[in-house]
Design an enzyme around this catalytic site. Structure first.
Site, PDB file in Angstrom:
ATOM      1  N   HIS A   1      49.586  24.414  52.836  1.00  0.00           N
ATOM      2  CA  HIS A   1      48.374  25.017  53.014  1.00  0.00           C
ATOM      3  C   HIS A   1      46.548  24.154  53.772  1.00  0.00           C
ATOM      4  CE1 HIS A   1      45.648  27.977  53.408  1.00  0.00           C
ATOM      5  NE2 HIS A   1      44.029  27.333  52.397  1.00  0.00           N
TER       6      HIS A   1
ATOM      7  N   ASP B   1      53.472  27.461  53.150  1.00  0.00           N
ATOM      8  CA  ASP B   1      52.101  27.271  53.225  1.00  0.00           C
ATOM      9  C   ASP B   1      52.410  28.248  51.530  1.00  0.00           C
ATOM     10  OD1 ASP B   1      49.535  28.563  52.446  1.00  0.00           O
ATOM     11  OD2 ASP B   1      49.168  28.372  54.783  1.00  0.00           O
TER      12      ASP B   1
ATOM     13  N   SER C   1      41.983  27.683  57.101  1.00  0.00           N
ATOM     14  CA  SER C   1      41.667  28.572  55.778  1.00  0.00           C
ATOM     15  C   SER C   1      40.284  29.246  56.078  1.00  0.00           C
ATOM     16  CB  SER C   1      41.860  27.957  54.577  1.00  0.00           C
ATOM     17  OG  SER C   1      42.232  28.764  53.525  1.00  0.00           O
TER      18      SER C   1
END
Length: 334
Positions: free
Chosen positions: A311, A283, A161
């Protein structure tokens, strides 16, 4: 450069990875050690055995940075073995901690990989009582000084991320420290935090109170993970907000927001290191379409999508992520 879809059946060569899902159900904390005293007392309420076992191993190491007179006692998980390959250094995402790696870290370690899990300055469990700046340049310098003092060899830097933006920024600015990159559901196309950097302090504080709140964190869990129970979501929420209970968390996050955040889109094509891109196909935070864009813009990259995954694949599908990283590490040997 061809994308390959990952299926669980492709990992039958590693029994401990194949049986990981069953292991979660019966795993118990067997260590007699206590949690480090610097962790918030709420750590005792965490039920996830992998989080509890990893939390026991968190330590603080002194890091002297260029932007502060005081050493920063910096939190990390130190490897128990020194491997023959490049060390794997695990970062985490926005407003998180090394406990993101609770499921993958033991698998990497069991396979004999020298692995570090390092908290990014301003988040995690470092002691920031004498609060330094926590802007992008400070986060970069802190990671560099940590690497220079303790890791000392070119590393395989893993960023999920926003941690992917941290990794890209670091690899471009300090290429001598990074041999390869692993980018997981990478947040590299959001140019900073936009107008949030200009918010009045009173409004920013209200936003941070919301960011720390249990209802919002539970809602985010619903978006981040594809299939988890309410009980698991509650426990994982407690893990995810544990570092927010430090008194310096708010000011450290405000410092980062005021700096404007990471802007690495223009850096992507400057990355010279070989990269592994891992992405959950389902995601809901960052579109899987961006995985293909990133794959095309990096000079040397392979893409490994994970089906039926959201995610945070390293929490949701840890055996697959661990094996992908291990294969990438082994390739680095040759």
């Amino acid at each position: 450069m061809q994308a390959l879809t990952v299926t669980p059946s492709s990992y039958s060569t590693m029994q401990h990875l194949k049986n990981f899902k069953n292991t979660r159900k019966c795993f118990k904390v067997t260590s007699n050690h206590e949690f480090p005293s610097f962790l918030p007392k709420q750590i005792h309420k965490i039920k996830d055995p992998f989080a509890r076992n990893l939390a026991i191993r968190i330590e603080q190491l002194p890091v002297q940075v260029s932007f502060s007179d005081a050493c920063i006692m910096s939190s990390c998980i130190r490897p128990s073995v020194q491997g023959k390959t490049s060390p794997v250094v695990l970062l985490h995402g926005f407003d998180s901690s090394c406990l993101e790696w609770r499921c993958v870290y033991p698998l990497l370690e069991e396979a004999g990989t020298e692995s570090w899990a390092v908290d990014i300055l301003g988040w995690g469990f470092s002691n920031l009582e004498q609060l330094p700046s926590c802007d992008v340049a400070s986060k970069r310098d802190h990671l560099y000084q940590f690497w220079r003092l303790y890791i000392k060899r070119p590393m395989i830097l893993v960023g999920p991320s926003l941690g992917a933006a941290v990794a890209v920024d670091f690899a471009v600015n300090h290429p001598e420290a990074v041999s390869r990159l692993v980018l997981i559901d990478a947040s590299v196309y959001s140019e900073g935090i936009g107008g949030l950097a200009q918010l009045p302090v009173i409004i920013a504080n209200a936003g941070l109170a919301l960011l720390k709140s249990i209802p919002l964190r539970l809602f985010v869990n619903k978006l981040v993970f594809k299939n988890i129970t309410v009980r698991t979501s509650l426990d994982w929420m407690n893990i995810g907000r544990l570092h927010c209970l430090f008194p310096w968390w708010r000011d450290a996050t405000l410092s980062f927001m005021a700096s404007g955040g990471y802007k690495v889109t223009s850096m992507i094509k400057q990355v010279k290191q070989r990269a592994l891109i891992i992405w959950g196909e389902d995601d809901q935070i960052i579109s899987y379409k961006l995985a293909h864009r990133l794959h095309s813009e990096l000079q040397d990259a392979i893409l490994r999508p994970i089906p039926d995954c959201g995610h945070v694949p390293h929490v949701e599908k840890p055996s697959i992520v661990a094996n992908l990283i291990l294969k990438f590490v082994q390739d680095d040997c040759y």
